[in-house]
Scaffold this active site. Structure first.
Site, PDB file in Angstrom:
ATOM      1  N   LYS A  35       0.965  -1.344  -0.053  1.00 38.53           N
ATOM      2  CA  LYS A  35      -0.022  -0.151   0.063  1.00 38.53           C
ATOM      3  C   LYS A  35       0.801   1.323   0.088  1.00 38.53           C
ATOM      4  O   LYS A  35       1.793   1.300   0.773  1.00 38.53           O
ATOM      5  CB  LYS A  35      -1.072  -0.132   1.345  1.00 38.53           C
ATOM      6  CG  LYS A  35      -1.987   1.173   1.242  1.00 38.53           C
ATOM      7  CD  LYS A  35      -2.603   1.238   2.427  1.00 38.53           C
ATOM      8  CE  LYS A  35      -4.050   0.332   2.404  1.00 38.53           C
ATOM      9  NZ  LYS A  35      -4.837   0.789   3.623  1.00 38.53           N
ATOM     10  N   HIS A  36       0.516   2.236  -0.989  1.00 37.45           N
ATOM     11  CA  HIS A  36       1.133   3.370  -1.001  1.00 37.45           C
ATOM     12  C   HIS A  36       0.382   4.504  -1.533  1.00 37.45           C
ATOM     13  O   HIS A  36      -0.204   4.189  -2.526  1.00 37.45           O
ATOM     14  CB  HIS A  36       2.625   3.332  -1.813  1.00 37.45           C
ATOM     15  CG  HIS A  36       2.292   2.861  -3.268  1.00 37.45           C
ATOM     16  ND1 HIS A  36       1.911   1.466  -3.505  1.00 37.45           N
ATOM     17  CD2 HIS A  36       2.600   3.530  -4.377  1.00 37.45           C
ATOM     18  CE1 HIS A  36       1.713   1.404  -4.891  1.00 37.45           C
ATOM     19  NE2 HIS A  36       2.222   2.519  -5.163  1.00 37.45           N
ATOM     20  N   LEU A  37       0.277   5.624  -0.914  1.00 40.82           N
ATOM     21  CA  LEU A  37      -0.335   6.795  -1.604  1.00 40.82           C
ATOM     22  C   LEU A  37       0.869   7.595  -2.463  1.00 40.82           C
ATOM     23  O   LEU A  37       2.063   7.304  -2.196  1.00 40.82           O
ATOM     24  CB  LEU A  37      -0.927   7.777  -0.772  1.00 40.82           C
ATOM     25  CG  LEU A  37      -2.122   7.267   0.063  1.00 40.82           C
ATOM     26  CD1 LEU A  37      -1.880   6.784   1.596  1.00 40.82           C
ATOM     27  CD2 LEU A  37      -3.299   8.360   0.169  1.00 40.82           C
TER      28      LEU A  37
END
Length: 305
Positions: free
Chosen positions: A159-161
């Site tokens: 998960k990464h923005l």
């Protein structure tokens, strides 16, 4: 770890931008940062002047793809964020998130906001994610975005923005879609842009939220669920998302766009596409895009309305 603790910034206020500048210079010099050169052109459609970047050299992009495929074929699970490449590390953001430079960046000073522990990219965003989002936006006035799933343009499972500083348009508007954003029509707290031929939903932020990331994350999570519901994505009680989507956010608003496919006619679209920024491989694709029109492409990869 409590939610309140997770939402506490560990980054000294006002230091992120200088850290990005310093680490970018270092990472370029040591070869860790492999920026992808592009030319650019514009395509005007309605009120939007789409920024279209054209790859100047495919070699580096292809090298990255081949490297990824080679690892996938080996059967080994590859995670570039755990452990992360130390030469790309920018800063610790919170107890749950850290900042890295995007190794193969097209946009200058492109930042990844990554969870410290492994979380699936296709799980719903959390209050801790939104706290990290607000911490990033408090430091950098830009576009925060999230590619929710492979169909939405996600290339990594961890998960990464992502955060790109304004302006997105060289010597121009902060965002190509800015003129369209001004025409949002709201029904209660959820709005749509009539010019957009694809399903989407947009909500405004309280201008004071930028000063209180922890508190803002609570309200943003509520808005997020309302937007998901508005575009037909059911949340239920499951942690995994019920469909692919793109999320775009600035200091002023947040938009969600559900996805039906990753690309159309060889042109891949991620969140930046819905901000008015597209990427093509060559001049032939650019000419095709000019004749087919960007909004039509976005409708094809989204859901027609």
């Amino acid at each position: 770890m409590t939610t309140e603790t997770a939402a506490t910034s560990v980054l000294p206020t006002g230091t992120l931008w200088q850290r990005i500048i310093t680490q970018t210079e270092y990472a370029l010099n040591c070869g860790a940062l492999q920026s992808i050169a592009t030319d650019y052109d514009f395509i005007e459609e309605g009120d939007i002047r789409f920024l279209v970047r054209i790859l100047a050299n495919l070699a580096r992009k292809e090298q990255a793809k081949k490297q990824q495929k080679k690892i996938e074929k080996s059967g080994k699970e590859f995670n570039p964020f755990l452990p992360y490449e130390k030469d790309l590390f920018v800063a610790d953001l919170s107890k749950t998130h850290l900042c890295l430079l995007n190794k193969f960046n097209v946009v200058e000073h492109h930042l990844l906001i990554v969870t410290r522990e492994f979380e699936e990219q296709e799980t719903w965003l959390t209050q801790a994610d939104f706290a990290a989002m607000w911490m990033g936006l408090a430091e950098i006035d830009g576009l925060m975005f999230y590619n929710g799933g492979k169909l939405a343009g996600a290339s990594q499972r961890h998960k990464h923005l992502q955060l790109v500083p304004f302006p997105l348009v060289p010597d121009g508007l902060n965002l190509p879609i800015e003129p369209a954003i001004t025409s949002v029509q709201f029904k209660n707290s959820i709005g749509i842009i009539l010019e957009f031929p694809f399903v989407h939903a947009i909500a405004s932020f309280n201008p004071n939220w930028i000063h209180t990331p922890s508190e803002a994350s609570i309200f943003t999570l509520e808005l997020y669920f309302a937007l998901l519901s508005a575009v037909g994505l059911s949340i239920d009680d499951h942690s995994f998302q019920s469909g692919a989507y793109n999320l775009l956010a600035t200091r002023n608003w947040m938009m969600i766009v559900p996805r039906s496919q990753e690309e159309f006619e060889g042109i891949s679209i991620n969140s930046l596409g819905f901000a008015g920024g597209l990427l093509v491989r060559n001049s032939q694709q650019l000419q095709w895009l000019k004749s087919y029109h960007p909004l039509t492409v976005l409708k094809q990869v989204g859901i027609s309305r």
